[in-house]
Design an enzyme around this catalytic site. Sequence first.
Site, PDB file in Angstrom:
ATOM      1  N   ARG A 201       0.982  -1.271  -0.004  1.00 23.23           N
ATOM      2  CA  ARG A 201       0.074  -0.177   0.130  1.00 23.23           C
ATOM      3  C   ARG A 201       0.873   1.161   0.057  1.00 23.23           C
ATOM      4  O   ARG A 201       0.406   2.211  -0.652  1.00 23.23           O
ATOM      5  CB  ARG A 201      -1.081  -0.021   1.159  1.00 23.23           C
ATOM      6  CG  ARG A 201      -2.013  -1.050   1.249  1.00 23.23           C
ATOM      7  CD  ARG A 201      -2.766  -1.067   2.335  1.00 23.23           C
ATOM      8  NE  ARG A 201      -3.484   0.250   2.526  1.00 23.23           N
ATOM      9  CZ  ARG A 201      -4.169   0.716   3.631  1.00 23.23           C
ATOM     10  NH1 ARG A 201      -4.052  -0.116   4.746  1.00 23.23           N
ATOM     11  NH2 ARG A 201      -4.703   1.847   3.613  1.00 23.23           N
TER      12      ARG A 201
ATOM     13  N   SER B 245     -17.793   5.785   4.764  1.00 20.46           N
ATOM     14  CA  SER B 245     -18.873   5.078   4.972  1.00 20.46           C
ATOM     15  C   SER B 245     -19.353   5.366   6.706  1.00 20.46           C
ATOM     16  O   SER B 245     -20.465   4.993   6.838  1.00 20.46           O
ATOM     17  CB  SER B 245     -18.768   3.707   5.111  1.00 20.46           C
ATOM     18  OG  SER B 245     -17.833   3.184   6.076  1.00 20.46           O
TER      19      SER B 245
ATOM     20  N   HIS C 153      -6.233   7.657  12.130  1.00 21.67           N
ATOM     21  CA  HIS C 153      -5.927   6.234  12.089  1.00 21.67           C
ATOM     22  C   HIS C 153      -4.415   6.125  11.814  1.00 21.67           C
ATOM     23  O   HIS C 153      -3.919   4.848  11.170  1.00 21.67           O
ATOM     24  CB  HIS C 153      -6.608   5.835  10.872  1.00 21.67           C
ATOM     25  CG  HIS C 153      -8.266   5.432  11.538  1.00 21.67           C
ATOM     26  ND1 HIS C 153      -9.227   5.279  10.596  1.00 21.67           N
ATOM     27  CD2 HIS C 153      -8.669   5.529  12.758  1.00 21.67           C
ATOM     28  CE1 HIS C 153     -10.242   5.254  11.354  1.00 21.67           C
ATOM     29  NE2 HIS C 153     -10.035   5.400  12.685  1.00 21.67           N
TER      30      HIS C 153
ATOM     31  N   VAL D 217      -4.628   6.987   5.782  1.00 18.50           N
ATOM     32  CA  VAL D 217      -3.031   6.918   6.087  1.00 18.50           C
ATOM     33  C   VAL D 217      -2.349   7.333   5.131  1.00 18.50           C
ATOM     34  O   VAL D 217      -1.038   7.489   5.201  1.00 18.50           O
ATOM     35  CB  VAL D 217      -2.788   5.685   6.685  1.00 18.50           C
ATOM     36  CG1 VAL D 217      -3.674   4.965   7.901  1.00 18.50           C
ATOM     37  CG2 VAL D 217      -2.954   4.412   5.541  1.00 18.50           C
ATOM     38  N   ASP D 218      -2.815   7.670   3.791  1.00 17.50           N
ATOM     39  CA  ASP D 218      -2.032   8.308   2.624  1.00 17.50           C
ATOM     40  C   ASP D 218      -1.651   9.767   2.989  1.00 17.50           C
ATOM     41  O   ASP D 218      -2.189  10.377   3.921  1.00 17.50           O
ATOM     42  CB  ASP D 218      -2.908   7.975   1.625  1.00 17.50           C
ATOM     43  CG  ASP D 218      -4.072   8.970   1.330  1.00 17.50           C
ATOM     44  OD1 ASP D 218      -5.187   8.343   1.054  1.00 17.50           O
ATOM     45  OD2 ASP D 218      -4.011  10.141   1.526  1.00 17.50           O
TER      46      ASP D 218
END
Length: 228
Positions: free
Chosen positions: A59, A175, A107, A91-92
């Site tokens: 990732r 969501s 997160h 987390v990007d």
Amino acid sequence: MNQKENIVVLTGAGISAESGLSTFRDSGGLWENYSVYEVATPEGWEANPELVLEFYNQRRRKVAEVEPNAAHLALAKLEDHFDVTIITQNVDNLHERAGSTHVIHVHGEITKARSSADPALITPIGSADINIGDTCELGSQLRPHIVWFGEAVQHMEESARFVEQADKVLVVGTSLSVYPAAGLVDYCQAAAEKALVALEVEQFPSGFEFYQGKATEFVPQIVQAWIE
Ligand code: APR
């Protein structure tokens, strides 16, 4: 000098989808192809650290290959006119690369490694892999600086304060199914304007105007309307 209005933007994986990063719960999402338990819990880490490191290495490499999209860029532009706080579950680092300067990651961040002995020992690693045998200065195995299920989410108190003081709240690409981050929408009593952009939402927060569709379509429109 009139005080700039406060804007809080709560983002999730959907804002990075059009940059090419997988979401979690959409069809084809990460949790369709990986067991959350195996790659995103402390137990999974204990059982098979190699698998967990490889999941995040893949990732992390992908994040380095993609670019911020029009939604990230529009949010960065908001800073010219408002006091903007971005609270992201992502987390990007696409918000930062788009130019946003006040980003709170609840997160964790994939571009950082953390000592598995001392969670306060955090090292920026950019797009580099973390491998078994990579240790912190205390000699313990490095792990991804990611909040796994069952671990304490970061900066929640500070985030709730920002939401409480927001004049406008924009929720994009989440969501709203993971707490406590999703619970932040319950703090925005003061906000005169509340907008939600997503393809579909499981839990619909009250008082939000719903823009059903893509972040790159609606976020620039909402930003433009708020600036004018
Ligand atoms: N434009 C706008 N919204 C989109 C787009 C898009 N192009 N693509 C997907 N979405 C929306 C979906 O409709 C959904 O509401 O983004 C949301 C993605 O939901 P999730 O996959 O559940 O992502 P998120 O809400 O960020 O997950 C929260 O769960 O697994 C944990 O830690 C992980 O931070 C993550 C948390």
